[in-house]
Design a protein around this motif. Sequence first.
Motif, mmCIF file in Angstrom:
data_model
loop_
_atom_site.group_PDB
_atom_site.id
_atom_site.type_symbol
_atom_site.label_atom_id
_atom_site.label_comp_id
_atom_site.label_asym_id
_atom_site.label_seq_id
_atom_site.Cartn_x
_atom_site.Cartn_y
_atom_site.Cartn_z
ATOM 1 N N GLU A 138 5.216 3.163 -7.918
ATOM 2 C CA GLU A 138 3.886 2.575 -8.067
ATOM 3 C C GLU A 138 3.420 2.013 -6.726
ATOM 4 O O GLU A 138 4.219 1.712 -5.855
ATOM 5 C CB GLU A 138 3.908 1.434 -9.086
ATOM 6 N N VAL A 139 2.114 1.865 -6.603
ATOM 7 C CA VAL A 139 1.514 1.201 -5.452
ATOM 8 C C VAL A 139 0.878 -0.082 -5.974
ATOM 9 O O VAL A 139 0.188 -0.063 -6.989
ATOM 10 C CB VAL A 139 0.457 2.107 -4.781
ATOM 11 N N TYR A 140 1.110 -1.191 -5.301
ATOM 12 C CA TYR A 140 0.597 -2.486 -5.761
ATOM 13 C C TYR A 140 -0.917 -2.614 -5.610
ATOM 14 O O TYR A 140 -1.551 -3.353 -6.358
ATOM 15 C CB TYR A 140 1.282 -3.640 -5.018
ATOM 16 N N VAL A 141 -1.497 -1.920 -4.626
ATOM 17 C CA VAL A 141 -2.934 -2.020 -4.366
ATOM 18 C C VAL A 141 -3.566 -0.632 -4.441
ATOM 19 O O VAL A 141 -3.102 0.298 -3.800
ATOM 20 C CB VAL A 141 -3.203 -2.651 -2.984
ATOM 21 N N THR A 142 -4.621 -0.531 -5.240
ATOM 22 C CA THR A 142 -5.419 0.692 -5.323
ATOM 23 C C THR A 142 -6.710 0.414 -4.556
ATOM 24 O O THR A 142 -7.601 -0.268 -5.085
ATOM 25 C CB THR A 142 -5.738 1.034 -6.795
ATOM 26 N N ASP B 163 -10.426 -0.471 -5.947
ATOM 27 C CA ASP B 163 -10.396 -0.747 -7.386
ATOM 28 C C ASP B 163 -9.444 -1.897 -7.703
ATOM 29 O O ASP B 163 -8.289 -1.678 -8.089
ATOM 30 C CB ASP B 163 -9.988 0.513 -8.141
ATOM 31 N N ALA C 265 -7.637 -2.042 -11.148
ATOM 32 C CA ALA C 265 -6.524 -1.107 -11.349
ATOM 33 C C ALA C 265 -5.318 -1.448 -10.476
ATOM 34 O O ALA C 265 -4.281 -0.801 -10.582
ATOM 35 C CB ALA C 265 -6.977 0.320 -11.059
ATOM 36 N N SER C 266 -5.432 -2.443 -9.632
ATOM 37 C CA SER C 266 -4.366 -2.815 -8.704
ATOM 38 C C SER C 266 -3.383 -3.774 -9.360
ATOM 39 O O SER C 266 -3.779 -4.808 -9.897
ATOM 40 C CB SER C 266 -4.961 -3.468 -7.450
ATOM 41 N N ILE D 208 -9.678 -5.818 -1.786
ATOM 42 C CA ILE D 208 -9.277 -4.569 -2.441
ATOM 43 C C ILE D 208 -10.494 -3.690 -2.699
ATOM 44 O O ILE D 208 -10.485 -2.494 -2.368
ATOM 45 C CB ILE D 208 -8.520 -4.850 -3.752
ATOM 46 N N THR E 206 0.790 -1.230 0.000
ATOM 47 C CA THR E 206 0.000 0.000 0.000
ATOM 48 C C THR E 206 0.827 1.288 0.000
ATOM 49 O O THR E 206 0.255 2.366 0.083
ATOM 50 C CB THR E 206 -0.953 0.018 1.213
#
Length: 129
Positions: free
Chosen positions: A79-83, A86, A89-90, A122, A72
């Motif tokens: 980049e972030v691995y988890v959105t 959404d 988009a993750s 998520i 996160t």
Amino acid sequence: MKKIFNLILVASTGLLLTSCYYDELPAEPVPANVSYAKDVQGIFNKNCIGCHKGAINTNPNLLTGSSFVSLTTLNTEGEVYVTPGDASASILFQAMSGKGAPQMPPNGALSSSKLAIVEKWINDGASNN
């Protein structure tokens, strides 16, 4: 007549032995409230930490106690691995589902029920619960 009967018998037996009513086991139900610590981390522990155990070249670090922050916060590529909210988009879900990123784990896709748990977590906001 006996040859025709034997042929029908052999063909019928062959069809019965090679076909099944179910092609795969029914999926496990997704919990109403997905717990990161119990449900999602459990998936990582069984399927991912063999490779994703904190080494620099196998980010994200998915070991218990490190994984939530690793997923996160910004990684070295910005980049972030988890959105949260959404899954599509993750990066994490894209990799686990093999859509938009290389398939993880590389030795075979996770079951649809495990993917559904991660997707729900998520989409529900990716809480550290």
